[in-house]
Design an enzyme around this catalytic site. Sequence first.
Site, PDB file in Angstrom:
ATOM      1  CG  ASN A 166       8.661  21.310 -39.268  1.00  0.00           C
ATOM      2  OD1 ASN A 166       8.401  20.245 -38.720  1.00  0.00           O
ATOM      3  ND2 ASN A 166       9.812  21.910 -39.119  1.00  0.00           N
ATOM      4  N   GLY A 241       9.285  18.003 -32.268  1.00  0.00           N
ATOM      5  CA  GLY A 241       8.214  18.979 -32.098  1.00  0.00           C
ATOM      6  C   GLY A 241       8.675  20.108 -31.204  1.00  0.00           C
ATOM      7  CB  SER A 242       6.809  22.782 -29.547  1.00  0.00           C
ATOM      8  OG  SER A 242       5.927  22.028 -28.759  1.00  0.00           O
ATOM      9  CB  THR A 243      11.087  23.452 -26.345  1.00  0.00           C
ATOM     10  OG1 THR A 243      12.145  23.412 -27.318  1.00  0.00           O
ATOM     11  CG2 THR A 243      11.691  23.346 -24.958  1.00  0.00           C
ATOM     12  N   GLY A 246       7.953  18.615 -25.801  1.00  0.00           N
ATOM     13  CA  GLY A 246       9.086  17.757 -25.418  1.00  0.00           C
ATOM     14  C   GLY A 246       9.219  17.646 -23.906  1.00  0.00           C
ATOM     15  CD  GLU A 263      16.703  15.618 -33.084  1.00  0.00           C
ATOM     16  OE1 GLU A 263      17.017  16.822 -33.148  1.00  0.00           O
ATOM     17  OE2 GLU A 263      17.542  14.717 -33.011  1.00  0.00           O
ATOM     18  CB  CYS A 297      13.719  22.796 -35.755  1.00  0.00           C
ATOM     19  SG  CYS A 297      14.499  21.597 -36.841  1.00  0.00           S
ATOM     20  CD  GLU A 474      15.370  12.251 -35.332  1.00  0.00           C
ATOM     21  OE1 GLU A 474      15.147  13.270 -36.000  1.00  0.00           O
ATOM     22  OE2 GLU A 474      14.524  11.374 -35.100  1.00  0.00           O
TER      23      GLU A 474
HETATM   24  P1  NAD Z   1       4.036  20.157 -31.376  1.00  0.00           P
HETATM   25  O1  NAD Z   1       4.959  19.919 -30.248  1.00  0.00           O
HETATM   26  O2  NAD Z   1       2.831  20.952 -31.138  1.00  0.00           O
HETATM   27  O3  NAD Z   1       3.514  18.773 -31.982  1.00  0.00           O
HETATM   28  C1  NAD Z   1       4.396  17.792 -32.479  1.00  0.00           C
HETATM   29  C2  NAD Z   1       3.709  16.443 -32.447  1.00  0.00           C
HETATM   30  O4  NAD Z   1       3.454  16.087 -31.094  1.00  0.00           O
HETATM   31  C3  NAD Z   1       2.361  16.398 -33.145  1.00  0.00           C
HETATM   32  O5  NAD Z   1       2.223  15.131 -33.755  1.00  0.00           O
HETATM   33  C4  NAD Z   1       1.371  16.556 -31.993  1.00  0.00           C
HETATM   34  O6  NAD Z   1       0.097  16.014 -32.259  1.00  0.00           O
HETATM   35  C5  NAD Z   1       2.069  15.787 -30.896  1.00  0.00           C
HETATM   36  N1  NAD Z   1       1.764  16.199 -29.531  1.00  0.00           N
HETATM   37  C6  NAD Z   1       1.346  17.410 -29.080  1.00  0.00           C
HETATM   38  N2  NAD Z   1       1.219  17.390 -27.731  1.00  0.00           N
HETATM   39  C7  NAD Z   1       1.578  16.150 -27.317  1.00  0.00           C
HETATM   40  C8  NAD Z   1       1.700  15.519 -26.046  1.00  0.00           C
HETATM   41  N3  NAD Z   1       1.411  16.158 -24.920  1.00  0.00           N
HETATM   42  N4  NAD Z   1       2.144  14.250 -25.998  1.00  0.00           N
HETATM   43  C9  NAD Z   1       2.473  13.582 -27.111  1.00  0.00           C
HETATM   44  N5  NAD Z   1       2.366  14.112 -28.359  1.00  0.00           N
HETATM   45  C10 NAD Z   1       1.933  15.394 -28.463  1.00  0.00           C
HETATM   46  O7  NAD Z   1       4.926  20.788 -32.538  1.00  0.00           O
HETATM   47  P2  NAD Z   1       4.447  21.270 -33.968  1.00  0.00           P
HETATM   48  O8  NAD Z   1       3.766  22.578 -33.817  1.00  0.00           O
HETATM   49  O9  NAD Z   1       3.723  20.169 -34.667  1.00  0.00           O
HETATM   50  O10 NAD Z   1       5.847  21.446 -34.712  1.00  0.00           O
HETATM   51  C11 NAD Z   1       6.614  22.576 -34.621  1.00  0.00           C
HETATM   52  C12 NAD Z   1       7.729  22.401 -33.615  1.00  0.00           C
HETATM   53  O11 NAD Z   1       8.562  21.303 -33.979  1.00  0.00           O
HETATM   54  C13 NAD Z   1       8.654  23.582 -33.551  1.00  0.00           C
HETATM   55  O12 NAD Z   1       8.904  23.935 -32.229  1.00  0.00           O
HETATM   56  C14 NAD Z   1       9.930  23.089 -34.193  1.00  0.00           C
HETATM   57  O13 NAD Z   1      11.102  23.727 -33.820  1.00  0.00           O
HETATM   58  C15 NAD Z   1       9.926  21.659 -33.837  1.00  0.00           C
HETATM   59  N6  NAD Z   1      10.775  20.901 -34.762  1.00  0.00           N
HETATM   60  C16 NAD Z   1      11.995  20.462 -34.320  1.00  0.00           C
HETATM   61  C17 NAD Z   1      12.844  19.778 -35.175  1.00  0.00           C
HETATM   62  C18 NAD Z   1      14.202  19.288 -34.718  1.00  0.00           C
HETATM   63  O14 NAD Z   1      14.771  18.435 -35.383  1.00  0.00           O
HETATM   64  N7  NAD Z   1      14.739  19.772 -33.627  1.00  0.00           N
HETATM   65  C19 NAD Z   1      12.442  19.523 -36.477  1.00  0.00           C
HETATM   66  C20 NAD Z   1      11.199  19.973 -36.886  1.00  0.00           C
HETATM   67  C21 NAD Z   1      10.375  20.656 -36.014  1.00  0.00           C
END
Ligand code: NAD
Length: 508
Positions: A166, A241-243, A246, A263, A297, A474
Amino acid sequence: MTALITGVPEDARNADGSWRCHIDGVWRDTQDARRLEVVNPANGAVVATVAAAGPADVEDAVRAACRAFESGAWRTKTPQSRASALLRLAQRIRNHAEDLALAESLSNGMPFGDARAMVKRCATSLEYASGMAQRAYGQSIPVASRYLDFTVREPIGVCALVVPWNGPLLSAVWKLGPAIVLGNSVVLKPSELTPLTALMLAHLCADAGIPPGVVNVLAGGPDVGAELVGHPDIHKIAFTGSTATGKAIMKTAAEHVKSVTLELGGKAPNIFFDDLDMTEAVAGAVSGLMRNTGQTCIAGARILVQQSRYEEFVQRALEAIGRLRVGDGLDVTTQLGPIVSPAQLDKVQDFVASARKDGAEVHGGQLLEQDSYAGGNFMAPGIITGATSTMRVSQDEIFGPLGVVIPFENEEEAVALANDTPYGLAAGIWTRDIKRALRVTRGIRAGTVWINTYGWNFVEAPMGGFKESGLGRENGDAVIDAYTETKNVVVELQDHDSLDIYRVGRRS
Ligand code: NAD
């Protein structure tokens, strides 16, 4: 489309035109030559094909990063010298802002002007981070007078940087800048949907004089991310990425007790009290929710409005979102681009259906399928009324141009509603009563609170989440903790060693 993106060296491409990965300062194909396609969400056209990494490439990238770290070629350079390299990188990002913004907009759909602004923020972030090398102070600790006790900061080692789609370049730079300037080596894995700007960043790092192996970039999906974060020679994981992801990463990290910065997701409340200025409030609510087509996010996705102004607020908000122009990010009149992928569009549409099924009313939010939107992942922005706080649309992160508007009676109820999700990333408060604003701020469990504004993240200020929105911070100098270990050093100042408790060294 690919031809539009310039500034990428010839050797960054395979013979079939696909983008290579960058390991140990060299562009190369991945070992099993798998490919992934980067698709323009505005029209479904393939923007680029990219070599997708596999386990062997992860191994090579981590090995290269380890060698770069252990050789000391980078980490033993003076802080000033590492800072200068980061400043050169920032300048290169500025010089290539148009190319980077174009790649970002073509891959994730964001309006080109927003992408350009985000690229400039990347440069600013690196300029700020450059000084961290010189600000990574230790402490002198007051202890018993026969000792000197002090701490030094040392780099952690090889860091895995895993980022989403995003805000792809900004998420990467927020990690990469502090990580490398503090002496670490990194392996960066962008999202499979948006790998181009991370690969372009690898080129700019090399061009800025950052030695081979310090910055390695691999494209690939969740399998590559999982392989990378699980590698035993990765000592630090910085993830956005997503919770759900995480949590999976945290479990993996536990295996080798790796340091993590997470994050994660959010469901930020944006709270409007009855003394609001309606014009400002509606602008704050709509832009707080809709920026990047709601795919942030920090999206203010739970709009809480004091009962006495609720009806008027909803009416004005509906008029405002009805005026938003949805379209291709490269059209200068576009305010809301497409959703990043068909799968994400389906997910958001599923929330529309879920809200209706639960008895709430959805205003807007329909698929846009006219000819001008052909091939793209477009939907109208929408807001939901009549939802309770416990409904799925009020609790789960939607990550699209859709939010709930919920009325509240008083301050106490506003705080309770604001905290009524598993997340705690951010919140907004709109009131002219400063005492109320600060009381509510105190009551809210979130990493950032905006008062009478929304969405500003300054590079100088820490960003991160409470509760299930993350761990660590961060930006700001708080990030120095994330990429360094603290070593405590104790020095005996007297000739007689205080450890000689058996008087072993004493002549009888
Ligand atoms: P996602 O968790 O699906 O993927 C994020 C990244 O992690 C991608 O590069 C993906 O290929 C990788 N990934 C997926 N599964 C993995 C695993 N098991 N082990 C290691 N890496 C893995 O998230 P998304 O759909 O790409 O992004 C959207 C999410 O990101 C939303 O939940 C959003 O809130 C969050 N986000 C948070 C912040 C913040 O600063 N808190 C900022 C931007 C986005």
